[in-house]
Design a protein around this motif. Structure first.
Motif, PDB file in Angstrom:
ATOM      1  N   LEU A   1       0.839  -1.205   0.000  1.00 56.30           N
ATOM      2  CA  LEU A   1       0.000   0.000   0.000  1.00 56.30           C
ATOM      3  C   LEU A   1       0.877   1.259   0.000  1.00 56.30           C
ATOM      4  CD1 LEU A   1      -3.133   0.275   0.056  1.00 56.30           C
ATOM      5  CD2 LEU A   1      -2.889   0.854   2.453  1.00 56.30           C
ATOM      6  N   LEU A   2       1.948   1.254   0.793  1.00 61.41           N
ATOM      7  CA  LEU A   2       2.869   2.393   0.814  1.00 61.41           C
ATOM      8  C   LEU A   2       3.592   2.556  -0.519  1.00 61.41           C
ATOM      9  CD1 LEU A   2       4.396   2.091   4.385  1.00 61.41           C
ATOM     10  CD2 LEU A   2       3.013   3.980   3.502  1.00 61.41           C
ATOM     11  N   ARG A   3       4.012   1.450  -1.107  1.00 57.75           N
ATOM     12  CA  ARG A   3       4.689   1.535  -2.407  1.00 57.75           C
ATOM     13  C   ARG A   3       3.730   2.038  -3.486  1.00 57.75           C
ATOM     14  NH1 ARG A   3       6.700  -3.605  -1.187  1.00 57.75           N
ATOM     15  NH2 ARG A   3       5.757  -4.493  -3.047  1.00 57.75           N
ATOM     16  N   LEU A   4       2.455   1.623  -3.395  1.00 60.47           N
ATOM     17  CA  LEU A   4       1.474   2.084  -4.378  1.00 60.47           C
ATOM     18  C   LEU A   4       1.279   3.596  -4.306  1.00 60.47           C
ATOM     19  CD1 LEU A   4      -1.277  -0.691  -4.279  1.00 60.47           C
ATOM     20  CD2 LEU A   4       0.500  -0.325  -6.008  1.00 60.47           C
ATOM     21  N   SER A   5       1.367   4.161  -3.114  1.00 65.22           N
ATOM     22  CA  SER A   5       1.233   5.615  -2.993  1.00 65.22           C
ATOM     23  C   SER A   5       2.355   6.335  -3.733  1.00 65.22           C
ATOM     24  CB  SER A   5       1.213   6.044  -1.530  1.00 65.22           C
ATOM     25  OG  SER A   5      -0.055   5.787  -0.980  1.00 65.22           O
ATOM     26  N   ASP A   6       3.484   5.662  -3.909  1.00 70.77           N
ATOM     27  CA  ASP A   6       4.595   6.241  -4.657  1.00 70.77           C
ATOM     28  C   ASP A   6       4.445   5.974  -6.153  1.00 70.77           C
ATOM     29  OD1 ASP A   6       7.186   7.468  -5.004  1.00 70.77           O
ATOM     30  OD2 ASP A   6       7.971   5.447  -5.308  1.00 70.77           O
ATOM     31  N   ARG A   7       3.928   4.814  -6.525  1.00 71.25           N
ATOM     32  CA  ARG A   7       3.837   4.401  -7.930  1.00 71.25           C
ATOM     33  C   ARG A   7       2.611   4.916  -8.649  1.00 71.25           C
ATOM     34  NH1 ARG A   7       3.775  -1.717  -7.424  1.00 71.25           N
ATOM     35  NH2 ARG A   7       2.336  -1.457  -9.141  1.00 71.25           N
ATOM     36  N   ALA A   8       1.508   5.018  -7.954  1.00 69.06           N
ATOM     37  CA  ALA A   8       0.228   5.304  -8.599  1.00 69.06           C
ATOM     38  C   ALA A   8      -0.053   6.803  -8.675  1.00 69.06           C
ATOM     39  CB  ALA A   8      -0.892   4.598  -7.833  1.00 69.06           C
ATOM     40  N   PHE A   9      -0.916   7.169  -9.585  1.00 64.95           N
ATOM     41  CA  PHE A   9      -1.348   8.565  -9.719  1.00 64.95           C
ATOM     42  C   PHE A   9      -2.151   8.994  -8.497  1.00 64.95           C
ATOM     43  CE2 PHE A   9      -4.861  11.337 -11.384  1.00 64.95           C
ATOM     44  CZ  PHE A   9      -4.122  12.489 -11.491  1.00 64.95           C
ATOM     45  N   LEU A  10      -3.078   8.158  -8.060  1.00 66.01           N
ATOM     46  CA  LEU A  10      -3.867   8.438  -6.868  1.00 66.01           C
ATOM     47  C   LEU A  10      -3.124   7.882  -5.659  1.00 66.01           C
ATOM     48  CD1 LEU A  10      -7.372   7.374  -8.271  1.00 66.01           C
ATOM     49  CD2 LEU A  10      -6.397   9.674  -8.191  1.00 66.01           C
ATOM     50  N   PHE A  11      -3.196   8.588  -4.531  1.00 63.28           N
ATOM     51  CA  PHE A  11      -2.534   8.070  -3.329  1.00 63.28           C
ATOM     52  C   PHE A  11      -3.428   7.020  -2.661  1.00 63.28           C
ATOM     53  CE2 PHE A  11      -4.918  11.733  -1.658  1.00 63.28           C
ATOM     54  CZ  PHE A  11      -5.542  11.175  -0.552  1.00 63.28           C
ATOM     55  N   TRP A  12      -2.822   6.213  -1.794  1.00 62.64           N
ATOM     56  CA  TRP A  12      -3.547   5.168  -1.069  1.00 62.64           C
ATOM     57  C   TRP A  12      -3.478   5.455   0.418  1.00 62.64           C
ATOM     58  CZ3 TRP A  12      -6.351   1.134  -3.083  1.00 62.64           C
ATOM     59  CH2 TRP A  12      -6.273   0.985  -4.478  1.00 62.64           C
ATOM     60  N   GLY A  13      -4.532   5.081   1.130  1.00 63.39           N
ATOM     61  CA  GLY A  13      -4.563   5.305   2.564  1.00 63.39           C
ATOM     62  C   GLY A  13      -5.658   4.481   3.215  1.00 63.39           C
ATOM     63  N   ALA A  14      -5.853   4.715   4.498  1.00 67.97           N
ATOM     64  CA  ALA A  14      -6.919   4.067   5.260  1.00 67.97           C
ATOM     65  C   ALA A  14      -7.588   5.136   6.111  1.00 67.97           C
ATOM     66  CB  ALA A  14      -6.355   2.951   6.140  1.00 67.97           C
ATOM     67  N   ASP A  15      -8.903   5.046   6.229  1.00 67.22           N
ATOM     68  CA  ASP A  15      -9.618   6.025   7.050  1.00 67.22           C
ATOM     69  C   ASP A  15      -9.544   5.624   8.517  1.00 67.22           C
ATOM     70  OD1 ASP A  15     -11.568   4.039   7.421  1.00 67.22           O
ATOM     71  OD2 ASP A  15     -12.991   4.953   6.038  1.00 67.22           O
ATOM     72  N   GLU A  16     -10.225   6.387   9.382  1.00 64.33           N
ATOM     73  CA  GLU A  16     -10.129   6.154  10.828  1.00 64.33           C
ATOM     74  C   GLU A  16     -10.635   4.784  11.254  1.00 64.33           C
ATOM     75  OE1 GLU A  16     -13.838   8.099   9.657  1.00 64.33           O
ATOM     76  OE2 GLU A  16     -11.821   8.893   9.529  1.00 64.33           O
ATOM     77  N   SER A  17     -11.475   4.146  10.427  1.00 63.93           N
ATOM     78  CA  SER A  17     -11.955   2.807  10.788  1.00 63.93           C
ATOM     79  C   SER A  17     -11.090   1.702  10.180  1.00 63.93           C
ATOM     80  CB  SER A  17     -13.420   2.635  10.372  1.00 63.93           C
ATOM     81  OG  SER A  17     -13.525   2.681   8.965  1.00 63.93           O
ATOM     82  N   GLY A  18     -10.075   2.083   9.411  1.00 65.52           N
ATOM     83  CA  GLY A  18      -9.173   1.107   8.808  1.00 65.52           C
ATOM     84  C   GLY A  18      -9.564   0.698   7.400  1.00 65.52           C
ATOM     85  N   ASP A  19     -10.622   1.290   6.855  1.00 64.40           N
ATOM     86  CA  ASP A  19     -11.033   0.960   5.489  1.00 64.40           C
ATOM     87  C   ASP A  19     -10.105   1.638   4.488  1.00 64.40           C
ATOM     88  OD1 ASP A  19     -13.161  -0.576   6.412  1.00 64.40           O
ATOM     89  OD2 ASP A  19     -14.539   1.134   6.415  1.00 64.40           O
ATOM     90  N   VAL A  20      -9.673   0.860   3.515  1.00 65.98           N
ATOM     91  CA  VAL A  20      -8.687   1.301   2.531  1.00 65.98           C
ATOM     92  C   VAL A  20      -9.373   2.098   1.422  1.00 65.98           C
ATOM     93  CG1 VAL A  20      -7.042   0.463   0.796  1.00 65.98           C
ATOM     94  CG2 VAL A  20      -7.161  -0.618   3.044  1.00 65.98           C
TER      95      VAL A  20
END
Length: 182
Positions: free
Chosen positions: A116-135
């Motif tokens: 998920l962290l690597r995807l935030s570097d590779r992809a146009f859109l960033f990746w994350g999780a909200d306060e409940s842990g949903d990606v």
């Protein structure tokens, strides 16, 4: 005497510099932005196979679902927020096996989070999780330079591309990565 002028210059400089304010709450600007985003989503959404509607719970949010052109996820739930701070936020939640992908429920958390962290570097859109842990995958626009019509269209067109990343994450979600290593 030189010291006096230096101090006087310093005081004048400090107090004459305009105070720069961050993004401000402006209800009228927020309303105008909501009107613009509504019009753009209504006209452009169907061309990317997404029908948007105004949220029942939050009138400054628009929600939609992308269900076509996907191989690795059931659908993408798209939430677009017009904030009080002059920004537009996209949060795109992939639905997998009839639900959200939650970081606390994946089979291989460490592998999942690393990717998920690597995807935030590779992809146009960033990746994350909200306060409940949903990606989610997302994008945030600041509106300092005006309303970004064309940039928003690019983000909407790019959502379908995130499906391939769910394919990469899938082994960590369902445990097939661990099974393949054994």
């Amino acid at each position: 005497m030189k010291r006096f002028f230096a101090i006087a210059f310093f005081v004048l400089f400090v107090f004459s510099v305009p105070v720069v304010h961050g993004q401000q709450d402006d209800p009228d600007a927020r309303e105008r932005t909501r009107t613009k985003i509504a019009a753009l989503l209504e006209s452009f959404g169907p061309s990317v196979h997404i029908d948007f509607r105004q949220s029942d719970k939050q009138p400054f949010n628009y929600v939609g679902a992308l269900r076509t052109g996907l191989a690795n996820t059931d659908f993408f739930e798209i939430v677009i927020s017009v904030t009080k701070k002059d920004t537009i936020g996209f949060r795109i939640y992939p639905h997998f096996n009839k639900g959200y992908i939650n970081v606390d429920k994946v089979k291989d958390r460490q592998g999942f989070m690393r990717l998920l962290l690597r995807l935030s570097d590779r992809a146009f859109l960033f990746w994350g999780a909200d306060e409940s842990g949903d990606v989610f995958t997302g994008y945030t626009f600041t509106l300092e330079s005006g309303f970004p019509d064309e940039a928003i269209k690019i983000v909407l067109r790019s959502i379908v591309n995130s499906d391939k990343f769910i394919g990469e994450l899938r082994p960590f979600i369902d445990g097939s990565a661990a099974a393949a290593e054994k």
